[in-house]
Design a protein around this motif. Sequence first.
Motif, mmCIF file in Angstrom:
data_model
loop_
_atom_site.group_PDB
_atom_site.id
_atom_site.type_symbol
_atom_site.label_atom_id
_atom_site.label_comp_id
_atom_site.label_asym_id
_atom_site.label_seq_id
_atom_site.Cartn_x
_atom_site.Cartn_y
_atom_site.Cartn_z
ATOM 1 N N PHE A 36 0.801 -1.101 -0.082
ATOM 2 C CA PHE A 36 0.069 -0.028 -0.018
ATOM 3 C C PHE A 36 0.800 1.173 -0.051
ATOM 4 O O PHE A 36 2.056 1.216 0.363
ATOM 5 N N ARG A 37 0.362 2.316 -0.735
ATOM 6 C CA ARG A 37 1.133 3.593 -0.499
ATOM 7 C C ARG A 37 0.406 4.607 0.290
ATOM 8 O O ARG A 37 -0.893 4.711 -0.082
ATOM 9 N N ILE A 38 1.028 5.547 1.149
ATOM 10 C CA ILE A 38 0.449 6.516 1.754
ATOM 11 C C ILE A 38 0.980 7.741 1.399
ATOM 12 O O ILE A 38 2.030 8.137 1.210
ATOM 13 N N ASP A 39 0.175 8.926 1.118
ATOM 14 C CA ASP A 39 0.439 10.089 0.629
ATOM 15 C C ASP A 39 -0.489 11.260 1.425
ATOM 16 O O ASP A 39 -1.801 10.790 1.627
ATOM 17 N N GLY A 40 0.021 12.386 2.339
ATOM 18 C CA GLY A 40 -0.606 13.136 2.657
ATOM 19 C C GLY A 40 -0.065 14.014 3.817
ATOM 20 O O GLY A 40 1.385 13.713 3.881
ATOM 21 N N THR A 41 -0.419 14.873 4.433
ATOM 22 C CA THR A 41 0.055 15.781 5.376
ATOM 23 C C THR A 41 -0.671 15.726 6.480
ATOM 24 O O THR A 41 -1.824 16.151 6.529
ATOM 25 N N LYS A 42 0.173 15.725 7.749
ATOM 26 C CA LYS A 42 -0.675 15.566 9.011
ATOM 27 C C LYS A 42 -0.142 16.674 9.858
ATOM 28 O O LYS A 42 0.983 17.009 9.776
ATOM 29 N N TYR A 43 -1.086 17.338 10.634
ATOM 30 C CA TYR A 43 -0.671 18.677 11.705
ATOM 31 C C TYR A 43 -0.977 18.013 13.195
ATOM 32 O O TYR A 43 -1.826 17.334 13.386
ATOM 33 N N TYR A 44 -0.448 18.792 13.869
ATOM 34 C CA TYR A 44 -0.732 18.294 15.096
ATOM 35 C C TYR A 44 -0.189 17.044 15.819
ATOM 36 O O TYR A 44 -1.010 16.510 16.674
ATOM 37 N N CYS A 45 0.855 16.767 15.652
ATOM 38 C CA CYS A 45 1.107 15.247 15.565
ATOM 39 C C CYS A 45 2.077 14.919 16.840
ATOM 40 O O CYS A 45 3.009 14.992 16.953
ATOM 41 N N THR A 46 0.982 15.183 17.961
ATOM 42 C CA THR A 46 1.640 15.271 19.374
ATOM 43 C C THR A 46 2.641 14.493 19.654
ATOM 44 O O THR A 46 2.211 12.934 19.315
#
Length: 430
Positions: free
Chosen positions: A147-157
């Motif tokens: 599988f492939r994951i693409d994206g951006t995450k924020y507030y990654c405590t």
Amino acid sequence: MTAVAADRIASAAQARSVATRLAEEFAVGASERDRDRVLPHAEIARLSASGLLAITVPAEFGGADLPPSVVADVVRTLAVADPNIAQIPHSHFVYVNLLRLAGSAEQRQRYFAQLLDGARIANAQSERGGATVAEIATTVRPIGHRFRIDGTKYYCTGSLFADLLAVLTRLDDPEGNAGLAAGEYIAYLPTDTPGVRIVDDWNALGQRTTGSGTVEFDDVVVERSQLVARSGAVNAPTGYGAFAQLLHAAIDTGIARGAFSAATEFVRSKSRPWFEAGVQRAIDDPLLIQRFGELSVAVVAAEATLAAAGAAVDRAVESDRSGRLSALDRADSTVLKLAGETTNSTAVDAVTDASLAVATAKVLADRAANEVSAALFEVGGTRSAAGDLNLDHFWRNARTHTLHDPVRWKYQHIGRALLHEIAPPLHGVI
């Protein structure tokens, strides 16, 4: 993975004792770390080595399997000393719980072994740009047998301290090539996975050292064995959301107690009485005495309600564990509807009670943390506002952390349950 020789904690009493000892250590320098944004790498390493991060690993896998109430008490204890350190493992405990509820036997065996050795999990779930926080743009797509994951995450405590990232993704598989049900999946990724970039860009006014920055995923390849369907935890009465919210309430309750203790010490040692009081010491001012009584009630009420909510979540988790039915049993069981799901009524009742108890605790914790941390200056006087004292870090931490999810919706769910007998929804945030 983090190379630590983690201790094994075997009981609730031991967990509380270890948390108390660490809190005393972490309190030293907490204000300076906040002021100068010194990330607590050494402190988090000690937290891992203490064994506290593995206290919810099930007994069958070698863990202490301690209940939510004990975890909340540990988090509250740490938050009194340094709420940044208390918040860092919040997602860790939540995603350990997800593995317990929805992971396969092989996944639980693998990841629980790492946790017992001191591994740390951080979240990568929140996004920006969607119509609401519930919209997930980060995708996981099949590419051959992977599988492939693409994206951006924020507030990654906690991401700056983590060994594993729990990445919230949406399955993008219109052709059904993966053989997976549509929905949301958590991918458990080692932080050194190619294509993962953790950015130290957290710049909030409070909770400055939680490592809650941005994480980017660019053509990240994962195996099927790293994916856990989120539905197994949030689409059934498991207490998953109540447990997560309980820990948030514990952080705020700890902040309230920490601010109250600081206010008490400051007024006892540094404040001068107002001249109209006609007393020699600030602590003899009748209006200050009255105000401290009011603040004490707010803090003690938050602590008592947190304890009651913890007991309710314990009952919900135990009900879920003992009351899970096989498919055959379920067909003949007493059922009712909760947020559109058909489930066992005993588990529904227990989770409903837990969610409402935690919602109540969250409201009081939010109120106490913000009120007491602001009142610190009211009772301390002008001297307490000196910049070098950094007493504002209590308020900044309270104001920042209590933005996590709005308590106005807690009131809504409590009111709807009372007046319309509508159970809280199963979305993981109540």
